[in-house]
Design an enzyme around this catalytic site. Structure first.
Site, PDB file in Angstrom:
ATOM      1  NE  ARG A   1      -0.394   0.258   4.995  1.00  0.00           N
ATOM      2  CZ  ARG A   1      -0.017   1.409   5.530  1.00  0.00           C
ATOM      3  NH1 ARG A   1      -0.306   2.548   4.901  1.00  0.00           N
ATOM      4  NH2 ARG A   1       0.627   1.462   6.673  1.00  0.00           N
TER       5      ARG A   1
ATOM      6  NE  ARG B   1      -1.577  10.620   5.957  1.00  0.00           N
ATOM      7  CZ  ARG B   1      -0.516  10.898   6.713  1.00  0.00           C
ATOM      8  NH1 ARG B   1      -0.064  12.145   6.761  1.00  0.00           N
ATOM      9  NH2 ARG B   1       0.079   9.964   7.401  1.00  0.00           N
TER      10      ARG B   1
ATOM     11  NE  ARG C   1      19.918  -2.438  -2.392  1.00  0.00           N
ATOM     12  CZ  ARG C   1      20.795  -2.074  -3.292  1.00  0.00           C
ATOM     13  NH1 ARG C   1      21.653  -2.955  -3.786  1.00  0.00           N
ATOM     14  NH2 ARG C   1      20.846  -0.821  -3.726  1.00  0.00           N
TER      15      ARG C   1
ATOM     16  NE  ARG D   1      16.378   8.407   4.248  1.00  0.00           N
ATOM     17  CZ  ARG D   1      15.890   8.001   5.420  1.00  0.00           C
ATOM     18  NH1 ARG D   1      14.657   8.307   5.760  1.00  0.00           N
ATOM     19  NH2 ARG D   1      16.621   7.287   6.241  1.00  0.00           N
TER      20      ARG D   1
ATOM     21  CD  GLU E   1      19.605   6.746   4.199  1.00  0.00           C
ATOM     22  OE1 GLU E   1      19.617   7.370   5.275  1.00  0.00           O
ATOM     23  OE2 GLU E   1      18.612   6.113   3.785  1.00  0.00           O
TER      24      GLU E   1
ATOM     25  CE1 TYR F   1      13.259  -0.543   8.023  1.00  0.00           C
ATOM     26  CE2 TYR F   1      10.896  -0.470   8.458  1.00  0.00           C
ATOM     27  CZ  TYR F   1      12.127   0.163   8.401  1.00  0.00           C
ATOM     28  OH  TYR F   1      12.234   1.478   8.740  1.00  0.00           O
TER      29      TYR F   1
ATOM     30  CG  ASP G   1       8.323   1.068  11.520  1.00  0.00           C
ATOM     31  OD1 ASP G   1       9.274   1.393  10.789  1.00  0.00           O
ATOM     32  OD2 ASP G   1       7.131   1.135  11.159  1.00  0.00           O
TER      33      ASP G   1
END
Length: 373
Positions: free
Chosen positions: A171, A175, A248, A279, A303, A351, A353
């Site tokens: 997804r 917004r 990676r 970034r 980065e 991954y 958070d």
């Protein structure tokens, strides 16, 4: 000490939470860390009086009040709100994709106009998306994909979007409001002064060995602990028995500028494919409690995504079918290691958070010690 209740392999967030709960339950802990510092990828280095996120931007966010209360009991958090921008050939777009983005890209001013534009462009993909490109276009249309997703994603993964599986982008946040807050979580912020204070609290009263490779002397370290908490790469733990998992990695380059404000925001995504970095991070903007003009210099980090090789830090698992199948083989071996508790992004090949790492460690600590305290 020659003997500990817990030998914790890895000084990152998962190991830190487990160490904190172990100490709260009166257990002795030895922490073994390959790097020269604790904190894993949260570690901050002070440059020109500015806490620099040494391993990339880390913004804490969660909707879990228990997790939020826990980290705030260890460090004071600021009110930082993540509102990155994307730079595509000098055109600046707000992230995540919202009415500010759509207005800049198409000149629309209402949600209805924006929805219509996206619906028109989504129709170019029919049927089930077969790759990441088709998946992204089916979600946000061609313009946003071409300008803000394609180049960034191909740099991140080192592959053409048509060669990446569709499930990598399940997804994309869209917004239809003028809201630049990247996260939907109830709480977010960054510890004032950086993450090092939080890390010190997590590992308080533990014995620590830095610059030490657990796997290089595994038998000796295993003999020192009644229980092992392992947070390193799971394939390395088992000597790459079935082959190596793919990752990676990232490379960082710092610039110090004689200005108090270089890019006006903490994080800029560079989405054009020909720009080699993904970034730029201006670290002083992470501390919203201090005016950016208070320091006359600023530190900006570029980065660069790179292909992981032995000796590099593995950042992101390559979530394709081959690697997931390989990980499951290692996970089955891990389930048979009764003395060892595997946890964190490397040991679980996923991954995470930061809040999810803490949740996972809390759940395992509850089973280990009988309560969350």
């Amino acid at each position: 000490m020659d003997r500990y209740d817990y030998v914790i392999v890895g000084g990152g967030l998962f190991g830190g939470v487990m160490a904190w709960y172990a100490r709260q339950n009166g257990k002795s802990c030895l922490v073994i860390e390959k790097r020269s510092h604790l904190g894993g990828n949260l570690y901050c280095e002070e440059i020109e009086g500015i806490p620099v996120h040494r391993y990339g931007a880390h913004i804490f966010h969660t909707s879990n009040k228990k997790v939020w209360d826990f980290v705030n009991s260890l460090a004071e958090f600021n009110r930082y709100t993540n509102s990155p921008v994307a730079n595509y050939h000098g055109q600046m777009y707000n992230m995540p994709f919202n009415m500010n983005t759509f207005s800049k890209m198409w000149g629309v001013s209402t949600p209805e106009e924006a929805r219509k534009k996206i619906e028109e462009q989504r129709s170019s993909v029919t049927g089930e998306p077969s790759n990441l490109e088709e998946q992204a276009i089916s979600l946000v249309g061609t313009d946003i994909y071409e300008k803000l997703i394609k180049g960034y994603t191909e740099k991140q993964w080192g592959r053409d979007c048509r060669d990446l599986p569709s499930f990598i982008i399940k997804r994309l946040p869209v917004r239809y409001t003028y809201d630049n807050n990247y996260f939907n979580d109830r709480y977010q912020g960054i510890p004032i002064g950086g993450y090092n204070g939080l890390i010190e609290k997590l590992f308080e009263d533990c014995d620590v060995l830095l610059d030490t490779d657990y796997l290089a002397d595994k038998a000796r370290f295993d003999a020192m602990g009644d229980r092992i908490v392992y947070t390193g790469t799971i394939d390395a733990y088992f000597g790459y028995r079935f082959g190596r998992l793919e990752y990676r990695s990232l490379r960082f380059e710092d610039d110090i500028y004689d200005t108090d404000n270089f890019q006006g925001v903490a994080v800029v995504n560079h989405t054009a494919r020909e720009v080699p970095y993904t970034r730029t991070i201006e670290h002083k903007h992470f501390d919203c409690t201090v005016p950016y003009s208070q320091t006359e210099k600023t530190v900006v980090t570029r980065e660069y995504p790179v292909t992981w090789e032995e000796g590099m830090e593995p950042y992101y698992p390559v979530n394709d079918e081959r690697n997931q199948s390989l990980y499951q083989e290692y996970a089955r071996l891990g389930a048979g290691e009764e003395k060892v508790l595997f946890g964190g992004r490397l040991a679980e090949y996923r991954y995470y958070d930061m809040d999810k790492v803490i949740e996972s460690a809390m759940d395992k600590a509850e089973k280990e010690f009988g309560s969350r305290l």
